[in-house]
Design a protein around this motif. Structure first.
Motif, PDB file in Angstrom:
ATOM      1  N   GLN A  42       0.838  -1.191   0.000  1.00 59.93           N
ATOM      2  CA  GLN A  42       0.000   0.000   0.000  1.00 59.93           C
ATOM      3  C   GLN A  42       0.876   1.245   0.000  1.00 59.93           C
ATOM      4  OE1 GLN A  42      -3.184   0.092   2.854  1.00 59.93           O
ATOM      5  NE2 GLN A  42      -3.527  -2.118   2.736  1.00 59.93           N
ATOM      6  N   SER A  43       0.231   2.373  -0.188  1.00 55.27           N
ATOM      7  CA  SER A  43       0.988   3.613  -0.242  1.00 55.27           C
ATOM      8  C   SER A  43       1.159   4.199   1.155  1.00 55.27           C
ATOM      9  CB  SER A  43       0.269   4.604  -1.151  1.00 55.27           C
ATOM     10  OG  SER A  43       1.115   5.702  -1.438  1.00 55.27           O
ATOM     11  N   LEU A  44       1.822   5.329   1.228  1.00 54.98           N
ATOM     12  CA  LEU A  44       2.049   5.986   2.509  1.00 54.98           C
ATOM     13  C   LEU A  44       0.796   6.741   2.939  1.00 54.98           C
ATOM     14  CD1 LEU A  44       5.004   5.690   1.259  1.00 54.98           C
ATOM     15  CD2 LEU A  44       5.597   7.572   2.794  1.00 54.98           C
TER      16      LEU A  44
ATOM     17  N   ARG B  37      10.849   6.913  -5.935  1.00 55.49           N
ATOM     18  CA  ARG B  37      11.072   5.497  -6.189  1.00 55.49           C
ATOM     19  C   ARG B  37      11.184   4.803  -4.844  1.00 55.49           C
ATOM     20  NH1 ARG B  37      15.427   2.301  -9.792  1.00 55.49           N
ATOM     21  NH2 ARG B  37      15.611   0.465  -8.437  1.00 55.49           N
ATOM     22  N   GLN B  38      10.583   3.615  -4.747  1.00 57.46           N
ATOM     23  CA  GLN B  38      10.703   2.830  -3.512  1.00 57.46           C
ATOM     24  C   GLN B  38      11.034   1.386  -3.880  1.00 57.46           C
ATOM     25  OE1 GLN B  38       7.205   2.384  -0.941  1.00 57.46           O
ATOM     26  NE2 GLN B  38       8.539   2.398   0.850  1.00 57.46           N
ATOM     27  N   ASP B  39      12.156   0.921  -3.368  1.00 56.13           N
ATOM     28  CA  ASP B  39      12.524  -0.483  -3.525  1.00 56.13           C
ATOM     29  C   ASP B  39      11.903  -1.291  -2.387  1.00 56.13           C
ATOM     30  OD1 ASP B  39      15.297   1.050  -4.689  1.00 56.13           O
ATOM     31  OD2 ASP B  39      14.414  -0.555  -5.889  1.00 56.13           O
ATOM     32  N   PRO B  40      11.682  -2.597  -2.588  1.00 56.59           N
ATOM     33  CA  PRO B  40      11.002  -3.403  -1.563  1.00 56.59           C
ATOM     34  C   PRO B  40      11.663  -3.299  -0.196  1.00 56.59           C
ATOM     35  CG  PRO B  40      11.180  -4.631  -3.605  1.00 56.59           C
ATOM     36  CD  PRO B  40      11.977  -3.368  -3.803  1.00 56.59           C
ATOM     37  N   ALA B  86      11.032  -1.276  -9.585  1.00 52.43           N
ATOM     38  CA  ALA B  86      10.740  -0.694  -8.267  1.00 52.43           C
ATOM     39  C   ALA B  86       9.280  -0.251  -8.279  1.00 52.43           C
ATOM     40  CB  ALA B  86      11.638   0.500  -7.979  1.00 52.43           C
ATOM     41  N   THR B  87       8.843   0.305  -7.162  1.00 57.47           N
ATOM     42  CA  THR B  87       7.538   0.964  -7.120  1.00 57.47           C
ATOM     43  C   THR B  87       7.755   2.462  -7.226  1.00 57.47           C
ATOM     44  OG1 THR B  87       6.492  -0.771  -5.801  1.00 57.47           O
ATOM     45  CG2 THR B  87       5.474   1.400  -5.741  1.00 57.47           C
ATOM     46  N   TYR B  88       6.975   3.098  -8.079  1.00 60.67           N
ATOM     47  CA  TYR B  88       7.087   4.541  -8.279  1.00 60.67           C
ATOM     48  C   TYR B  88       5.846   5.215  -7.705  1.00 60.67           C
ATOM     49  CZ  TYR B  88      11.052   3.459 -11.203  1.00 60.67           C
ATOM     50  OH  TYR B  88      12.276   3.009 -11.649  1.00 60.67           O
ATOM     51  N   ARG B 105       3.868  -0.448  -9.603  1.00 64.38           N
ATOM     52  CA  ARG B 105       4.968  -1.425  -9.463  1.00 64.38           C
ATOM     53  C   ARG B 105       5.477  -1.763 -10.852  1.00 64.38           C
ATOM     54  NH1 ARG B 105       1.127  -3.397  -6.293  1.00 64.38           N
ATOM     55  NH2 ARG B 105       0.690  -5.164  -7.648  1.00 64.38           N
ATOM     56  N   VAL B 106       6.750  -1.499 -11.052  1.00 61.97           N
ATOM     57  CA  VAL B 106       7.362  -1.689 -12.375  1.00 61.97           C
ATOM     58  C   VAL B 106       8.342  -2.848 -12.338  1.00 61.97           C
ATOM     59  CG1 VAL B 106       8.915  -0.645 -14.070  1.00 61.97           C
ATOM     60  CG2 VAL B 106       7.098   0.733 -13.031  1.00 61.97           C
TER      61      VAL B 106
END
Lengths: 118, 110
Positions: A42-44, B37-40, B86-88, B105-106
């Motif tokens: 989920q998002s923040l 960008r967020q990595d797991p 990653a997730t953007y 999620r890419v």
């Protein structure tokens, strides 16, 4: 510049205990700090906003007595999860925003704290 | 209340293909829009910040556009690489708050 740290990065605790998470702005003065929670995939979601020296403003649905926020200095805010339960397990991320110049219009994020309540 | 939507929720492309990620928001009264960008299991890495008065920002292979009147932003990633997986997240700043979209999620396949 604009580095924000969080400690600890990961914590596991027993149900019923309290956990404190620290958020520090390392190279600028953060007049405002924000605490977010992120559940898996989920998002923040913003939990609360705190200004240095004043009480935090909590978002609707966030229990202020359970999530205690202290912003006692311009470089440190703490989030204490009181009487933690398994449903409090989540990824907690803080951000900080300065009072002027390049740091005013942008929030800088910490690396997050993974809380697991057994 | 500001609502931010990201479409698609997930995207899988072969390496080398260009990526197009969309973000829409309901209230055009914003200060800026930011792409992360967020990595797991990790925190957020800021990619681009577009002020409300700007129409686009570029950094390397990344280009983000902003159309405030229509409530839309697009992030383009040219010549995608497996390391772009990653997730953007996009987030809009209004008032004293950032509101995040649900993320895209890419996966870039070698």
């Amino acid at each position: 510049g604009a580095v924000v740290s969080q400690h600890p990065s990961r914590v596991i605790c027993k149900s019923g205990t309290s956990v404190k998470i620290e958020c520090r702005s390392l190279d600028f003065q953060a007049t405002t700090m924000f605490w977010y929670r992120q559940f898996p995939k989920q998002s923040l979601m913003l939990m609360a906003t705190s200004n240095e020296g004043s009480k935090a403003t909590y978002e609707q649905g966030v229990e202020k007595d359970k999530f205690l926020i202290n912003h006692a200095s311009l470089t440190l805010s703490t989030l204490t999860v009181t009487s933690a339960h398994p449903e409090d397990s989540s990824f907690y991320i803080c951000s900080a925003r300065g009072s002027g110049g390049a740091f005013f219009n942008e929030q800088f994020f910490g690396p997050g704290t993974r809380l697991t309540v057994l | 209340k500001q609502e931010v939507t990201q479409i698609p929720a997930a995207l899988s492309v072969p390496e080398g293909e260009n990526l197009v990620l969309n973000c829409s928001f309901t209230d055009s009264a914003i200060y800026n829009l930011q792409w992360f960008r967020q990595d797991p299991g990790k925190g957020l890495t800021s990619l681009l910040l577009i002020q409300s008065s700007q129409r686009e920002q570029t950094s390397g292979r990344l280009n983000a556009s902003l159309d405030k009147s229509s409530g839309r932003s697009t992030l383009y990633i040219a010549a995608s690489q497996p390391g772009d997986s990653a997730t953007y997240l996009c987030a809009v700043a209004a008032g004293n708050k950032l509101t995040f979209g649900g993320g895209t999620r890419v996966l870039v396949k070698p």
